[in-house]
Design a protein around this motif. Sequence first.
Motif, mmCIF file in Angstrom:
data_model
loop_
_atom_site.group_PDB
_atom_site.id
_atom_site.type_symbol
_atom_site.label_atom_id
_atom_site.label_comp_id
_atom_site.label_asym_id
_atom_site.label_seq_id
_atom_site.Cartn_x
_atom_site.Cartn_y
_atom_site.Cartn_z
ATOM 1 N N ARG A 188 0.839 -1.207 0.000
ATOM 2 C CA ARG A 188 0.000 0.000 0.000
ATOM 3 C C ARG A 188 0.872 1.255 0.000
ATOM 4 N NH1 ARG A 188 -3.230 -3.170 3.569
ATOM 5 N NH2 ARG A 188 -2.235 -2.183 5.368
ATOM 6 N N MET A 189 1.910 1.244 0.808
ATOM 7 C CA MET A 189 2.828 2.372 0.873
ATOM 8 C C MET A 189 3.533 2.578 -0.474
ATOM 9 S SD MET A 189 6.189 2.836 3.294
ATOM 10 C CE MET A 189 7.020 1.503 2.425
ATOM 11 N N ALA A 190 4.013 1.494 -1.059
ATOM 12 C CA ALA A 190 4.710 1.579 -2.341
ATOM 13 C C ALA A 190 3.777 2.055 -3.447
ATOM 14 C CB ALA A 190 5.314 0.219 -2.706
ATOM 15 N N ALA A 191 2.540 1.570 -3.457
ATOM 16 C CA ALA A 191 1.579 1.987 -4.484
ATOM 17 C C ALA A 191 1.250 3.466 -4.339
ATOM 18 C CB ALA A 191 0.308 1.140 -4.396
ATOM 19 N N LYS A 192 1.101 3.920 -3.115
ATOM 20 C CA LYS A 192 0.835 5.340 -2.880
ATOM 21 C C LYS A 192 2.002 6.188 -3.387
ATOM 22 C CE LYS A 192 -0.048 8.711 0.763
ATOM 23 N NZ LYS A 192 -0.176 8.928 2.208
ATOM 24 N N CYS A 193 3.223 5.775 -3.079
ATOM 25 C CA CYS A 193 4.408 6.499 -3.552
ATOM 26 C C CYS A 193 4.492 6.499 -5.075
ATOM 27 C CB CYS A 193 5.678 5.907 -2.948
ATOM 28 S SG CYS A 193 5.851 6.232 -1.193
ATOM 29 N N ASP A 194 4.226 5.350 -5.681
ATOM 30 C CA ASP A 194 4.250 5.275 -7.143
ATOM 31 C C ASP A 194 3.204 6.196 -7.757
ATOM 32 O OD1 ASP A 194 6.381 3.520 -7.254
ATOM 33 O OD2 ASP A 194 5.127 1.727 -7.429
ATOM 34 N N LEU A 195 2.017 6.237 -7.160
ATOM 35 C CA LEU A 195 0.968 7.115 -7.671
ATOM 36 C C LEU A 195 1.358 8.582 -7.505
ATOM 37 C CD1 LEU A 195 -1.777 7.515 -8.965
ATOM 38 C CD2 LEU A 195 -2.799 7.345 -6.681
ATOM 39 N N LEU A 196 1.875 8.952 -6.354
ATOM 40 C CA LEU A 196 2.292 10.338 -6.145
ATOM 41 C C LEU A 196 3.409 10.736 -7.111
ATOM 42 C CD1 LEU A 196 2.158 10.520 -2.243
ATOM 43 C CD2 LEU A 196 0.582 11.594 -3.882
ATOM 44 N N ASN A 197 4.305 9.810 -7.413
ATOM 45 C CA ASN A 197 5.354 10.083 -8.400
ATOM 46 C C ASN A 197 4.759 10.296 -9.791
ATOM 47 O OD1 ASN A 197 7.470 9.999 -6.564
ATOM 48 N ND2 ASN A 197 7.844 7.825 -6.887
ATOM 49 N N LEU A 198 3.768 9.495 -10.156
ATOM 50 C CA LEU A 198 3.112 9.678 -11.451
ATOM 51 C C LEU A 198 2.376 11.015 -11.522
ATOM 52 C CD1 LEU A 198 1.619 6.122 -12.102
ATOM 53 C CD2 LEU A 198 3.450 7.238 -13.397
ATOM 54 N N ILE A 199 1.717 11.389 -10.442
ATOM 55 C CA ILE A 199 1.016 12.668 -10.391
ATOM 56 C C ILE A 199 2.009 13.817 -10.544
ATOM 57 C CG2 ILE A 199 -0.270 14.231 -8.866
ATOM 58 C CD1 ILE A 199 -1.677 11.655 -7.748
ATOM 59 N N GLU A 200 3.127 13.725 -9.844
ATOM 60 C CA GLU A 200 4.146 14.770 -9.941
ATOM 61 C C GLU A 200 4.738 14.829 -11.342
ATOM 62 O OE1 GLU A 200 6.465 17.976 -8.993
ATOM 63 O OE2 GLU A 200 4.724 17.149 -7.959
ATOM 64 N N LYS A 201 4.975 13.676 -11.931
ATOM 65 C CA LYS A 201 5.506 13.635 -13.303
ATOM 66 C C LYS A 201 4.534 14.306 -14.272
ATOM 67 C CE LYS A 201 7.680 9.850 -14.284
ATOM 68 N NZ LYS A 201 8.006 8.468 -14.694
ATOM 69 N N GLU A 202 3.244 14.066 -14.079
ATOM 70 C CA GLU A 202 2.231 14.686 -14.931
ATOM 71 C C GLU A 202 2.207 16.204 -14.720
ATOM 72 O OE1 GLU A 202 -2.315 14.407 -14.503
ATOM 73 O OE2 GLU A 202 -1.803 12.890 -16.016
ATOM 74 N N ARG A 203 2.312 16.643 -13.483
ATOM 75 C CA ARG A 203 2.359 18.089 -13.191
ATOM 76 C C ARG A 203 3.556 18.735 -13.865
ATOM 77 N NH1 ARG A 203 1.321 17.827 -6.918
ATOM 78 N NH2 ARG A 203 -0.884 17.354 -7.000
ATOM 79 N N MET A 204 4.709 18.088 -13.771
ATOM 80 C CA MET A 204 5.924 18.633 -14.380
ATOM 81 C C MET A 204 5.791 18.708 -15.897
ATOM 82 S SD MET A 204 7.747 19.474 -11.855
ATOM 83 C CE MET A 204 9.355 19.780 -12.518
ATOM 84 N N ALA A 205 5.178 17.702 -16.489
ATOM 85 C CA ALA A 205 4.985 17.726 -17.937
ATOM 86 C C ALA A 205 4.021 18.842 -18.320
ATOM 87 C CB ALA A 205 4.432 16.374 -18.412
ATOM 88 N N PHE A 206 3.013 19.048 -17.512
ATOM 89 C CA PHE A 206 2.044 20.125 -17.782
ATOM 90 C C PHE A 206 2.734 21.484 -17.680
ATOM 91 C CE2 PHE A 206 -1.216 23.161 -16.360
ATOM 92 C CZ PHE A 206 -2.105 23.042 -17.417
ATOM 93 N N ARG A 207 3.606 21.657 -16.700
ATOM 94 C CA ARG A 207 4.326 22.922 -16.545
ATOM 95 C C ARG A 207 5.295 23.157 -17.691
ATOM 96 N NH1 ARG A 207 6.074 22.535 -10.255
ATOM 97 N NH2 ARG A 207 3.986 22.734 -9.382
ATOM 98 N N ALA A 208 5.832 22.073 -18.243
ATOM 99 C CA ALA A 208 6.817 22.189 -19.316
ATOM 100 C C ALA A 208 6.198 22.649 -20.627
ATOM 101 C CB ALA A 208 7.532 20.866 -19.515
ATOM 102 N N VAL A 209 4.885 22.485 -20.752
ATOM 103 C CA VAL A 209 4.207 22.900 -21.975
ATOM 104 C C VAL A 209 4.065 24.416 -21.932
ATOM 105 C CG1 VAL A 209 2.050 22.782 -23.272
ATOM 106 C CG2 VAL A 209 2.950 20.733 -22.168
ATOM 107 N N SER A 210 4.631 25.082 -22.923
ATOM 108 C CA SER A 210 4.519 26.547 -22.958
ATOM 109 C C SER A 210 3.276 26.945 -23.741
ATOM 110 C CB SER A 210 5.753 27.152 -23.590
ATOM 111 O OG SER A 210 5.870 26.711 -24.926
ATOM 112 N N ILE A 211 2.641 27.970 -23.249
ATOM 113 C CA ILE A 211 1.423 28.478 -23.912
ATOM 114 C C ILE A 211 1.810 29.767 -24.624
ATOM 115 C CG2 ILE A 211 -0.906 29.332 -23.567
ATOM 116 C CD1 ILE A 211 -1.014 27.572 -21.031
ATOM 117 N N ASP A 212 1.593 29.783 -25.915
ATOM 118 C CA ASP A 212 1.940 30.980 -26.706
ATOM 119 C C ASP A 212 0.775 31.921 -26.797
ATOM 120 O OD1 ASP A 212 4.499 30.059 -27.152
ATOM 121 O OD2 ASP A 212 3.879 28.940 -28.943
#
Length: 105
Positions: A81-105
């Motif tokens: 359960r702990m590992a799955a929670k950590c994996d999910l939080l890492n995926l959420i953070e990765k998605e946030r970082m990818a969203f921030r990396a997209v520049s809006i013109d």
Amino acid sequence: MNWPTRTEEAELLNAIRENHPEAKHDFVVRYIDLLIRHLQITFPRCDGDMIETAVTDTLVDFLLAPHRYDAKRLPLSAYLRMAAKCDLLNLIEKERMAFRAVSID
């Protein structure tokens, strides 16, 4: 379905460590739905695909290196359960970082 008892966890873990033919399959079948449900309850607004990815990552990572788990420190179910929670939080953070990396013109 209920979480396995400590005895059931020990049996599953021993079967994995002894390379029994069906051990990995039995392990995944025993935990996948429980972990998905746990994350759905813990993160009710999270995307189902992301939860499934996190759980899959958790189970695969565990099966690739079961020696990292120490039964003296934590029950297997709690560890997963702990590992799955950590994996999910890492995926959420990765998605946030990818969203921030997209520049809006």
